[in-house]
Each structure stands twice: as C-alpha cells, then as structure tokens.
Design an enzyme around this catalytic site. Structure first.
Site, PDB file in Angstrom:
ATOM      1  N   ASP A  54      15.563  59.430  40.266  1.00 56.39           N
ATOM      2  CA  ASP A  54      15.107  58.079  40.581  1.00 56.39           C
ATOM      3  C   ASP A  54      15.362  57.170  39.385  1.00 56.39           C
ATOM      4  O   ASP A  54      14.839  57.415  38.289  1.00 56.39           O
ATOM      5  CB  ASP A  54      13.612  58.139  40.903  1.00 56.39           C
ATOM      6  CG  ASP A  54      13.055  56.865  41.488  1.00 56.39           C
ATOM      7  OD1 ASP A  54      13.489  55.775  41.066  1.00 56.39           O
ATOM      8  OD2 ASP A  54      12.158  56.960  42.350  1.00 56.39           O
ATOM      9  N   HIS A 107      15.352  57.227  44.711  1.00 57.86           N
ATOM     10  CA  HIS A 107      14.205  56.422  45.127  1.00 57.86           C
ATOM     11  C   HIS A 107      14.234  56.029  46.607  1.00 57.86           C
ATOM     12  O   HIS A 107      13.300  55.412  47.096  1.00 57.86           O
ATOM     13  CB  HIS A 107      14.157  55.138  44.287  1.00 57.86           C
ATOM     14  CG  HIS A 107      12.849  54.406  44.326  1.00 57.86           C
ATOM     15  ND1 HIS A 107      11.690  54.911  43.779  1.00 57.86           N
ATOM     16  CD2 HIS A 107      12.503  53.177  44.839  1.00 57.86           C
ATOM     17  CE1 HIS A 107      10.701  54.051  43.941  1.00 57.86           C
ATOM     18  NE2 HIS A 107      11.164  52.992  44.593  1.00 57.86           N
ATOM     19  N   SER A 148       6.670  53.754  46.673  1.00 58.37           N
ATOM     20  CA  SER A 148       6.957  52.802  45.611  1.00 58.37           C
ATOM     21  C   SER A 148       5.818  51.792  45.486  1.00 58.37           C
ATOM     22  O   SER A 148       4.681  52.174  45.203  1.00 58.37           O
ATOM     23  CB  SER A 148       8.312  52.129  45.874  1.00 58.37           C
ATOM     24  OG  SER A 148       8.748  51.402  44.755  1.00 58.37           O
TER      25      SER A 148
END
Length: 281
Positions: free
Chosen positions: A228, A261, A149
């Site tokens: 995600d 995610h 991320s």
C-alpha cells in the site's frame, strides 16, 4: 423499501437471492439529499455498515467488493452510505482528493463553509442508521461497522466515540492516526479548526488509548496490505496496534505482502470481515 415515503428507491437488483437497492432521501441533518445503498438478504438477521474511502460513494463498495454473496448466506444486511454531502456548491467540494476536504471524514464539521452541511457523524448515527435499523427490526446488538481507508477511520472512531452503538468493528487499510498524517491534518484543520485537542477526539489511536477497559471483547479485525503506497505516511496501523496493546484490547492486525490500497485487496479479504461480524452479531 422503507415505509417512510421520504425514501426514494432509485434502483433495485436481484442479487444472490436478496435485493440490492440504491436509495435517496432528504436529510434533515445535512440539509441535502443523501444517497445510500442497502443490500437485503432473504432473511436479514444482522446489519453491517460499511463506510467507504476518500474518493468513493455509496456505489463503490457495493459494486466492487463482491460482498453480497457471502452476506446473503450469513443473513447480513449491508448498509453503504455515501461518504459526504453532495451539491452544496462549496468551493473545493469536488476536489476532495487534493484537499482532503469535501470527503466527509465521518465527523461533524464546526468551521465554515463546511459546518452547515458536513455533519456526517450526526447524519449516520442519528438519522440514517436508526431509520434502517427500524426498517429491519434490528438494534445495536445486531449492528456492526466496518470501512476502508477514510471509512476505516470512520468505523473505528464512531465505534469508539459511541459505546454501545455497534457490537462489532473491523477495518481495511484504515487511517489509524489522522492527527499525525497529512490527510487527517488537512481535513481536521478545515473541518474542526486549529485546536488539535479537538482533532484527537476523532483519532482512533488516541481514542483507544483513552479507554479504561477494552471496549470490544470480541476483538477488532484490521487488514493492511504491505504494498500500500499510503501505508507509512497516511495509515500508520502500528499506532492503533500499540494503543490496543496499552489498554488490553484484542486486535487481529493482519499484514498482507503484495497487496495495495485498492478494491482488489478489499475483495480478497472481505469474506473474513463478514464472518467476523456475523460471529459477533
């Protein structure tokens, strides 16, 4: 533990034949105590830096990803820095998720009140990484970088901004075009000010398009979950994919149906990232 007496060993745990350590040292760059985790396999032959995401710390990947088993087999030492300075008493520091600030974004801030301590790029490249490389007797040819991320953004941008510092790079659900996403725009405005030409210097897709030749001949590995919730608005892997095509950079962008995610996804793909780095280092 490092021979540097300024490094404090907070805890140490036997793990898959190696040692999982949590450390703290006083940073001359950030002006604050910084924490990091270091996994030492029985016979370290290479080093992988893993940068964590927005709401994380040095503990998150270390304790959730399950990377140590294979890292021990491959001889990969794992360095997990904290994402950000802590304890600066800056307003908004504790609320990084809402503001996109306080989480360091792996750059050097130029704007008050962040510029004094939020210097994560210089801290990582000029202080922490050389210290650990010297301790392990490893140089850039044996060092790779990865992240998740915000940390995936950091891995890609640091590798592109500093040619020769990392021999391999990969990312899991990275922020690929932060100039064009809400997380990035909020962070860059706060840390770097309103001049978007400065923001572009920390955008992996724009940095890739600016390359005159493919920077990583061994290829870049990126994994992205298709379930995600941040995929479309925040992550934009297609921007990095198009940039790599434009400059001829080999990219393996693997899209995974049903994965989100979080760390269940990271744990599901981390072995391939470890093998990617081990093969190139």
């Amino acid at each position: 533990m490092s021979s540097d007496v300024s490094v404090e060993l907070l805890s140490e745990h036997s793990c898959f034949g190696g040692r999982q350590q949590f450390r703290r040292h006083q940073s001359a760059v950030t002006g604050l105590p910084m924490r990091y985790a270091l996994f030492l396999p029985p016979r370290p032959r290479a080093l992988l830096v893993f940068l964590a995401g927005l709401t994380c710390s040095e503990e998150t990947f270390t304790m959730k990803a399950g990377a140590q088993r294979l890292a021990s087999e491959l001889g990969l030492a794992l360095l997990m820095p904290d994402t950000s300075p802590r304890g600066a008493a800056v307003p908004g520091e504790s609320d990084s998720w809402d503001f996109g600030l306080a989480a360091g974004f792996y750059l050097d801030a130029t704007q008050p009140p962040w510029a004094t301590h939020w210097r994560m790029e210089s801290y990582l490249l000029n202080e922490l990484l050389p210290e650990v490389q010297a301790e392990l007797g490893l140089d850039a040819a044996r060092t790779g970088i990865s992240g998740h991320s915000m940390g995936g953004h950091g891995a890609l941008t640091l590798a592109l901004r500093h040619p020769g510092r990392f021999a391999a790079v990969s990312a899991i659900a990275p922020i690929c075009a932060p100039v064009d996403c809400p997380w990035g725009r909020k962070a860059f405005a706060g840390y770097l000010g309103p001049d978007e030409s400065l923001w572009a210097r920390h955008d992996a897709s724009r940095l890739m398009r600016a390359q005159t030749q493919p920077p990583f001949a061994g290829g870049i590995l990126v994994d992205q979950g298709l379930a995600d919730i941040f995929l479309l608005e925040q992550l934009q892997p297609e921007a990095l994919e198009a940039a790599c095509v434009a400059v001829g950079q080999p990219l393996q962008l693997r899209r995974h149906a049903g994965y989100d995610h979080g760390y269940y996804f990271i744990a599901s793909v981390i072995d391939e990232h470890l093998r990617h780095h081990a093969a190139l280092l």
